[in-house]
Design a protein around this motif. Structure first.
Motif, PDB file in Angstrom:
ATOM      1  N   TRP A  38       0.829  -1.206   0.000  1.00  0.00           N
ATOM      2  CA  TRP A  38       0.000   0.000   0.000  1.00  0.00           C
ATOM      3  C   TRP A  38       0.862   1.254   0.000  1.00  0.00           C
ATOM      4  O   TRP A  38       0.574   2.220  -0.695  1.00  0.00           O
ATOM      5  N   LEU A  39       1.927   1.221   0.805  1.00  0.00           N
ATOM      6  CA  LEU A  39       2.818   2.383   0.867  1.00  0.00           C
ATOM      7  C   LEU A  39       3.460   2.628  -0.490  1.00  0.00           C
ATOM      8  O   LEU A  39       3.540   3.776  -0.952  1.00  0.00           O
ATOM      9  N   SER A  40       3.909   1.576  -1.150  1.00  0.00           N
ATOM     10  CA  SER A  40       4.550   1.718  -2.458  1.00  0.00           C
ATOM     11  C   SER A  40       3.596   2.326  -3.480  1.00  0.00           C
ATOM     12  O   SER A  40       3.981   3.198  -4.276  1.00  0.00           O
ATOM     13  N   ALA A  47      12.120   3.850   4.750  1.00  0.00           N
ATOM     14  CA  ALA A  47      11.964   4.248   6.155  1.00  0.00           C
ATOM     15  C   ALA A  47      11.038   3.315   6.917  1.00  0.00           C
ATOM     16  O   ALA A  47      11.112   3.226   8.147  1.00  0.00           O
ATOM     17  N   LEU A  48      10.172   2.600   6.215  1.00  0.00           N
ATOM     18  CA  LEU A  48       9.215   1.718   6.872  1.00  0.00           C
ATOM     19  C   LEU A  48       9.876   0.414   7.309  1.00  0.00           C
ATOM     20  O   LEU A  48      10.504  -0.284   6.511  1.00  0.00           O
ATOM     21  N   MET A 106       8.670   3.950  11.643  1.00  0.00           N
ATOM     22  CA  MET A 106       9.258   4.839  10.634  1.00  0.00           C
ATOM     23  C   MET A 106      10.005   5.963  11.336  1.00  0.00           C
ATOM     24  O   MET A 106       9.489   6.553  12.291  1.00  0.00           O
ATOM     25  N   HIS A 107      11.215   6.239  10.861  1.00  0.00           N
ATOM     26  CA  HIS A 107      11.947   7.424  11.311  1.00  0.00           C
ATOM     27  C   HIS A 107      12.019   8.375  10.125  1.00  0.00           C
ATOM     28  O   HIS A 107      12.559   8.028   9.072  1.00  0.00           O
ATOM     29  N   LEU A 108      11.447   9.560  10.293  1.00  0.00           N
ATOM     30  CA  LEU A 108      11.397  10.539   9.208  1.00  0.00           C
ATOM     31  C   LEU A 108      12.243  11.754   9.590  1.00  0.00           C
ATOM     32  O   LEU A 108      11.837  12.545  10.455  1.00  0.00           O
ATOM     33  N   PRO A 109      13.423  11.917   8.988  1.00  0.00           N
ATOM     34  CA  PRO A 109      14.248  13.091   9.291  1.00  0.00           C
ATOM     35  C   PRO A 109      13.601  14.368   8.784  1.00  0.00           C
ATOM     36  O   PRO A 109      12.715  14.334   7.917  1.00  0.00           O
TER      37      PRO A 109
END
Length: 315
Positions: A239-241, A261-262, A275-278
């Motif tokens: 789904w994310l893709s 990131a997932l 998820m780590h989102l900079p």
């Protein structure tokens, strides 16, 4: 009075400190959704200041300020959804001062009125926004905690059982900026082909990085069985893709970073997502969301640039 309830929630959505899990004991035992946030560091953080300065947010909070409640008095917020009703529990920094203001039966300049009355031994404060015909009832459930809801919802709150102490201790997650929890109160049978088998999910949001501008997201889902958890563990990345491909078709680098990131992990009937989102990636995501919003708005106008749904005489 849903706008006022949303305003209280919106304040909590930008917090930067540990959630006050002590508020959980004021939530209904048969909740479907809980959202918990802490407030104090909010006012000192530049990003939160920008949010609070937004005209829309200023309007939402105006009714609260006009009846004597400044956001500086808010320590923590719990939003709960139970039996199709929304309520808010708020811990106050200066409860005595706010109670004194409430007892004055204030009428603000924008038509907001607040009045106190005794109902079955309880002192109920009703906030009425006459221009919109909305009402909100409030009651102190502890010396420094007030519960607010629409009148009908507050009546139900008085008669419902609350989250037991041992249950509150099990679900409490301190040291996060914001967390939310959903659970299915009426699970479908395993034979239902349309049911994905999700029983409950808890999500957390935290801020990291040198200046607190990075975002850490985590979710834990509990499913009926290991097969359902494994199946969802394979579906989420797909789904994310697909979503990334639609939004970031012209920016494959950002899309690839978001997909990488997932992190997905399944164990027995549990699915964990993280998820780590900079900050740099968050800025690009924000820019894409803003662009999509502008496109949506422009697509709603005719060739003359006028919104066909707008009243006559407006643009």
């Amino acid at each position: 009075m849903k706008k006022l309830l949303f305003a209280l929630f919106a304040v909590g959505a930008f917090v930067l400190n540990a959630a006050d899990t002590g508020l959980l004991k004021f939530a209904p035992a048969k909740y479907e959704v809980l959202v918990l946030a802490d407030v104090p560091i909010l006012l000192a953080h530049p990003d939160a200041q920008k949010q609070l300065a937004d005209p829309g947010m200023v309007t939402q909070l105006a009714a609260l300020k006009e009846v004597g409640l400044d956001i500086a008095a808010l320590k923590s917020i719990l939003v709960f959804y139970a039996e199709d009703q929304v309520g808010v529990a708020v811990r106050l920094e200066s409860a005595a001062k706010f109670r004194s203001e409430l007892d004055k039966s204030i009428t603000a300049g924008n038509g907001t009125q607040i009045a106190a009355r005794q109902v079955n031994g309880r002192r109920i404060y009703r906030l009425t926004q006459r221009k919109r015909g909305e009402e909100l009832d409030m009651v102190f459930v502890a010396d420094d905690v007030i519960v607010a809801a629409e009148p009908e919802a507050l009546e139900k709150y008085f008669t419902t059982s609350l989250v037991p102490a041992d249950a509150a201790a099990k679900i409490a997650i301190p040291n996060v900026a914001l967390w939310g929890m959903w659970r299915d109160l009426d699970p479908k049978p395993a034979s239902d082909k349309d049911d994905i088998g999700l029983l409950t999910v808890m999500t957390t949001v935290n801020f990291s990085g040198a200046e607190g501008h990075d975002l850490d997201l985590a979710a834990v889902g509990v499913f009926r069985d290991a097969k359902a958890a494994a199946r969802m563990g394979m579906m989420v990345p797909g789904w994310l893709s697909m979503g990334v491909g639609m939004v970031f078709g012209d920016d494959p680098q950002t899309g690839e970073e978001l997909i990488k990131a997932l992190k997905v992990e399944t164990k027995e009937n549990t699915l964990r997502l993280a998820m780590h989102l900079p900050e740099s990636l968050l800025r690009r995501i924000s820019a894409a969301a803003e662009s999509a919003a502008k496109d949506a708005l422009s697509s709603g106008k005719d060739s003359s640039g006028k919104d066909p749904s707008a009243p006559a005489g407006t643009k």
